[in-house]
Design a protein around this motif. Structure first.
Motif, PDB file in Angstrom:
ATOM      1  N   LEU A  13       0.838  -1.211   0.000  1.00  0.00           N
ATOM      2  CA  LEU A  13       0.000   0.000   0.000  1.00  0.00           C
ATOM      3  C   LEU A  13       0.870   1.256   0.000  1.00  0.00           C
ATOM      4  CD1 LEU A  13      -2.830  -0.966   2.535  1.00  0.00           C
ATOM      5  CD2 LEU A  13      -3.098  -0.542   0.086  1.00  0.00           C
ATOM      6  N   GLN A  14       1.918   1.249   0.818  1.00  0.00           N
ATOM      7  CA  GLN A  14       2.816   2.404   0.856  1.00  0.00           C
ATOM      8  C   GLN A  14       3.506   2.595  -0.494  1.00  0.00           C
ATOM      9  OE1 GLN A  14       6.715   2.081   2.612  1.00  0.00           O
ATOM     10  NE2 GLN A  14       6.450   3.983   3.756  1.00  0.00           N
ATOM     11  N   PHE A  15       3.968   1.501  -1.091  1.00  0.00           N
ATOM     12  CA  PHE A  15       4.648   1.571  -2.385  1.00  0.00           C
ATOM     13  C   PHE A  15       3.702   2.110  -3.461  1.00  0.00           C
ATOM     14  CE2 PHE A  15       5.504  -0.430  -6.506  1.00  0.00           C
ATOM     15  CZ  PHE A  15       6.795   0.031  -6.743  1.00  0.00           C
ATOM     16  N   LYS A  20       1.984   6.709  -6.909  1.00  0.00           N
ATOM     17  CA  LYS A  20       0.788   7.405  -7.411  1.00  0.00           C
ATOM     18  C   LYS A  20      -0.206   6.481  -8.119  1.00  0.00           C
ATOM     19  CE  LYS A  20       2.883  11.095  -5.990  1.00  0.00           C
ATOM     20  NZ  LYS A  20       2.552  11.669  -4.665  1.00  0.00           N
ATOM     21  N   PHE A  21      -0.276   5.223  -7.696  1.00  0.00           N
ATOM     22  CA  PHE A  21      -1.302   4.316  -8.223  1.00  0.00           C
ATOM     23  C   PHE A  21      -2.548   4.447  -7.339  1.00  0.00           C
ATOM     24  CE2 PHE A  21       2.663   2.132  -9.606  1.00  0.00           C
ATOM     25  CZ  PHE A  21       2.431   2.163 -10.969  1.00  0.00           C
ATOM     26  N   LYS A  22      -3.239   5.559  -7.465  1.00  0.00           N
ATOM     27  CA  LYS A  22      -4.299   5.914  -6.528  1.00  0.00           C
ATOM     28  C   LYS A  22      -5.466   4.925  -6.547  1.00  0.00           C
ATOM     29  CE  LYS A  22      -2.204   9.546  -5.022  1.00  0.00           C
ATOM     30  NZ  LYS A  22      -1.650   9.547  -3.653  1.00  0.00           N
ATOM     31  N   VAL A  25      -4.464   1.608  -5.035  1.00  0.00           N
ATOM     32  CA  VAL A  25      -4.320   1.703  -3.570  1.00  0.00           C
ATOM     33  C   VAL A  25      -5.657   1.463  -2.884  1.00  0.00           C
ATOM     34  CG1 VAL A  25      -3.914   3.306  -1.659  1.00  0.00           C
ATOM     35  CG2 VAL A  25      -2.308   3.217  -3.549  1.00  0.00           C
ATOM     36  N   HIS A  26      -6.698   2.171  -3.335  1.00  0.00           N
ATOM     37  CA  HIS A  26      -7.993   2.092  -2.664  1.00  0.00           C
ATOM     38  C   HIS A  26      -8.677   0.744  -2.909  1.00  0.00           C
ATOM     39  CE1 HIS A  26      -7.233   6.150  -1.692  1.00  0.00           C
ATOM     40  NE2 HIS A  26      -7.463   6.637  -2.897  1.00  0.00           N
ATOM     41  N   ASN A 168      10.002   6.106   4.754  1.00  0.00           N
ATOM     42  CA  ASN A 168       9.764   6.242   3.321  1.00  0.00           C
ATOM     43  C   ASN A 168      10.499   5.164   2.535  1.00  0.00           C
ATOM     44  OD1 ASN A 168       8.228   8.515   3.827  1.00  0.00           O
ATOM     45  ND2 ASN A 168       9.903   9.938   3.430  1.00  0.00           N
ATOM     46  N   LEU A 169       9.880   4.703   1.457  1.00  0.00           N
ATOM     47  CA  LEU A 169      10.495   3.725   0.551  1.00  0.00           C
ATOM     48  C   LEU A 169      10.890   2.439   1.273  1.00  0.00           C
ATOM     49  CD1 LEU A 169      12.835   6.207  -1.362  1.00  0.00           C
ATOM     50  CD2 LEU A 169      10.535   5.508  -1.994  1.00  0.00           C
ATOM     51  N   ARG A 170      10.066   2.007   2.217  1.00  0.00           N
ATOM     52  CA  ARG A 170      10.428   0.847   3.021  1.00  0.00           C
ATOM     53  C   ARG A 170      10.548  -0.420   2.175  1.00  0.00           C
ATOM     54  NH1 ARG A 170      13.558  -1.251   6.570  1.00  0.00           N
ATOM     55  NH2 ARG A 170      12.677  -3.061   7.644  1.00  0.00           N
TER      56      ARG A 170
END
Length: 289
Positions: A13-15, A20-22, A25-26, A168-170
């Motif tokens: 989800l974070q990635f 910007k894959f909105k 994500v949802h 960030n960027l985990r």
């Protein structure tokens, strides 16, 4: 689902959010049911995207799960119905009434009848309970405040309203750590590994330009000094000895090392008696991440 699998979903989800894959994500939020994105929910309610509002929340609860869930769905569908009436879209209002609101008649027949009577009014604000109904924007703001309170009070949402704290960027960091470890396990690790894919484990492949130390015996090189016809040189040490020691025995006599022919990717080079005994051939890294 195990705790590690759950954490993997949050990393994805974070990635997706960072890339910007909105929409994706949802969809994953809804399909996994792990994280209810209140900010996204607020945007949908504010914009009157009622079908998306109901579809999104359906990933976390159903109408008959508990009293809070029932109230949530009723408020959503009632506002959708009132907006259709306010637009004078009678056909759409009837559709919402029969398709969406009729389900609640089995819980409260009186409310359903009252909603049905609104169809006969030119302006539903004539009804006392709805006399303070303002414009669409203000009505949505009021409904949103009610919905947020219901969601926060619903026990099914208590562990799903807070996203874990992550650097960030985990996910990228974990991938890089994995690649570094794979490179560490290579039998002949290159100084600058060429990693082009994540679909298979990394390993340093043999090539004529590998960076391993190379030493040439004098008896493998012509003594006429003509570097244009140098034969293929032989390694002084076996592969096994190189992998174990990584340090070649020092050549004590200058006469032992006269000239060197590099692989096809380099031009022949002549080394003097004072030059170093070991030549390191470079390779180059094309960064993946």
């Amino acid at each position: 689902m195990s705790s590690l699998n759950r954490e993997a979903v949050f990393l994805i989800l974070q990635f997706l959010d960072e890339e910007k894959f909105k929409e994706t994500v949802h969809k994953l939020e809804k399909e996994s049911g792990f994280y209810f994105n209140m900010r996204y929910f607020e945007e949908c309610v504010t914009n009157g995207e009622w079908d998306e509002v109901e579809q999104y929340i359906s990933g976390f609860t159903k109408v008959d799960d508990n009293k809070f869930s029932m109230k949530i769905f009723f408020e959503i569908r009632k506002q959708k119905y009132l907006e259709a009436l306010d637009r004078h879209d009678h056909a759409k209002a009837v559709e919402i009434l029969m398709k969406d609101l009729k389900e609640f008649s089995k819980f409260n027949e009186g409310i359903f009848k009252e909603m049905t009577l609104l169809l006969n009014l030119g302006n539903f604000r004539e009804k006392e309970q709805l006399s303070k109904y303002g414009d669409t924007k203000s009505a949505r703001a009021i409904v949103l405040a009610v919905l947020k309170k219901l969601i926060e009070a619903n026990p099914l949402f208590r562990d799903k309203l807070q996203f874990p704290t992550l650097k960030n960027l985990r996910l990228r960091t974990l991938i890089n750590q994995s690649l570094n470890w794979q490179h560490h396990l290579c039998k002949r690790p290159r100084l600058n590994p060429d990693i082009r894919t994540l679909f298979a484990d990394h390993t340093c492949l043999e090539s004529p330009c590998a960076y391993l130390p190379v030493a040439i015996l004098a008896d493998s090189i012509p003594k006429n000094g003509d570097s244009r016809s140098l034969p293929d040189a032989r390694l002084k040490y076996s592969d096994e000895e190189i992998s174990k020691a990584w340090k070649l025995t020092e050549l004590n006599k200058p006469s032992q090392l006269r000239s060197l022919r590099l692989p096809d990717c380099h031009l022949p080079v002549r080394i003097s008696d004072r030059d170093a005994n070991i030549i390191t051939l470079p390779v180059f890294l094309e960064q993946v991440l």
